[in-house]
Write a protein that holds these residues in place. Structure first.
Motif, short mmCIF file in Angstrom:
data_model
loop_
_atom_site.label_atom_id
_atom_site.label_comp_id
_atom_site.label_asym_id
_atom_site.label_seq_id
_atom_site.Cartn_x
_atom_site.Cartn_y
_atom_site.Cartn_z
N GLU A 68 -13.02 -10.75 -1.16
CA GLU A 68 -12.91 -9.80 -0.05
C GLU A 68 -14.19 -9.00 0.18
O GLU A 68 -14.19 -7.77 0.07
N TYR B 54 1.20 3.47 -2.95
CA TYR B 54 0.38 2.93 -4.04
C TYR B 54 -0.67 3.97 -4.41
O TYR B 54 -1.52 4.31 -3.59
N HIS C 104 -10.05 0.84 3.10
CA HIS C 104 -9.00 1.83 2.77
C HIS C 104 -8.85 2.91 3.84
O HIS C 104 -8.43 4.04 3.52
N GLU D 186 -10.64 -10.94 3.85
CA GLU D 186 -10.04 -11.16 2.53
C GLU D 186 -9.02 -12.28 2.55
O GLU D 186 -8.20 -12.36 3.45
N TRP E 8 -9.41 8.53 0.11
CA TRP E 8 -9.20 7.10 0.35
C TRP E 8 -10.30 6.47 1.20
O TRP E 8 -10.84 5.43 0.85
N ASP F 237 -5.92 -4.67 6.83
CA ASP F 237 -5.70 -5.22 5.49
C ASP F 237 -4.21 -5.10 5.15
O ASP F 237 -3.66 -4.00 5.14
N PRO G 112 0.79 -1.23 0.00
CA PRO G 112 0.00 0.00 0.00
C PRO G 112 0.83 1.28 0.00
O PRO G 112 0.40 2.29 -0.55
N PHE H 219 -0.69 -5.65 -8.27
CA PHE H 219 -1.53 -5.63 -7.06
C PHE H 219 -3.00 -5.90 -7.46
O PHE H 219 -3.63 -6.81 -6.92
N CYS I 32 -3.91 -0.82 5.70
CA CYS I 32 -5.20 -0.14 5.82
C CYS I 32 -5.84 -0.56 7.14
O CYS I 32 -5.82 -1.75 7.50
N HIS J 168 -10.17 -9.09 -6.80
CA HIS J 168 -9.37 -8.80 -8.00
C HIS J 168 -8.36 -9.90 -8.26
O HIS J 168 -7.91 -10.57 -7.32
#
Ligand code: MF3
Ligand code: CO
Ligand code: CO
Length: 254
Positions: A203, A62, A79, A234, A220, A96, A59, A176, A70, A170
């Protein structure tokens, strides 16, 4: 659309990265206590990842994200940016973790209860955990992504909670966030068919109230529109010929 199939060598690297991410969550649990700030949790994780694991916290920087993990507390959906606010008894926080090791990403999050548990937050976290697993159990060669989403949505809504639609799981690997998008709602038999060697995350974000979310001005932090509690879990998973292999299991689950 560029879905990557990982070679056996790449799958091994994903196993390593996934394990390291899970190890961070195993490590940080003891520090999630009333009075700790989320900044302090960030610092402990950053040190552990960079110094003990010789890995990179994905992160950090990023797309401009300012921290290494996070931390999403109570009505924060995802986030959340670590900061100076202290956790208090009854809070529920999602942590996270995404690490990069040898070029590959491992991404996993869990809910932690701070001090004496809030009963509502506990129930929401439990239902969300079970929803994630119902989604994971749909994975396998030839299965449709819609099966994953439908299974999660059906279970969540049966329990009178709501699935967040704006954010999804994802594909993951050297990148990522890569294709495919893994929606946490949908219709059976629709969407991409999976192939062995794909790696992706499941997630789900689940709200106790309505599904709507709002992005805070920091660009964010995502919160529930109605300020109801939200939870998320997740895992990173490898699709196999016979089903799936979860790459981010904690010490208690392996
Ligand atoms: N780890 C999150 C995910 O599950 C992404 C965080 S992006 C960040 O996909 F920039 F906020 F760290
Ligand atoms: Co993810
Ligand atoms: Co994540």
């Amino acid at each position: 659309m560029t879905v990557t199939i990982k070679t056996p060598e790449e799958q091994d690297k994903m196993r390593v990265a996934g394990q390291l991410a899970a190890d961070v969550l195993d490590m940080i649990g003891d520090y999630v206590k009333p009075g700790v700030t989320t900044d302090e949790l960030d610092t402990i994780c950053h040190k552990f990842i960079t110094e003990e694991q010789d890995a990179i916290p994905a992160p950090l920087n990023y797309r401009g994200f300012p921290k290494s993990i996070c931390t999403s507390v109570n009505h924060v959906v995802c986030h959340g940016i670590p900061g100076e606010k202290r956790l208090k008894a009854g809070d529920a926080v999602n942590i996270d973790i995404t690490v990069i090791k040898d070029g590959f990403h491992g991404d996993t999050s869990r809910m932690f209860m701070v001090g004496k548990e809030n009963i509502q937050a506990r129930r929401l976290a439990d239902i969300t955990f079970q929803a994630m697993w119902r989604g994971i159990e749909e994975l396998g060669e030839g299965k449709h992504l819609g099966d994953v989403g439908a299974s999660i949505q059906q279970f969540v809504e049966k329990n009178r909670f709501s699935v967040v639609k704006e954010y999804c799981g994802h594909g993951i690997g050297r990148v990522f966030h890569e294709d495919p998008q893994v929606l946490h709602y949908g219709t059976r038999g629709t969407g991409m068919q999976l192939k062995a060697g794909m790696t992706l995350t499941v997630e789900p974000m689940v709200n106790a109230g309505k599904a709507g979310v709002r992005l805070l001005p920091d660009g964010w932090t995502v919160v529930t529109k109605d300020h109801s509690l939200s939870a998320q879990w997740e895992h990173t998973i490898l699709v196999t010929e016979t089903g799936y292999e979860v790459l981010t299991l904690g010490a208690a689950d392996r």
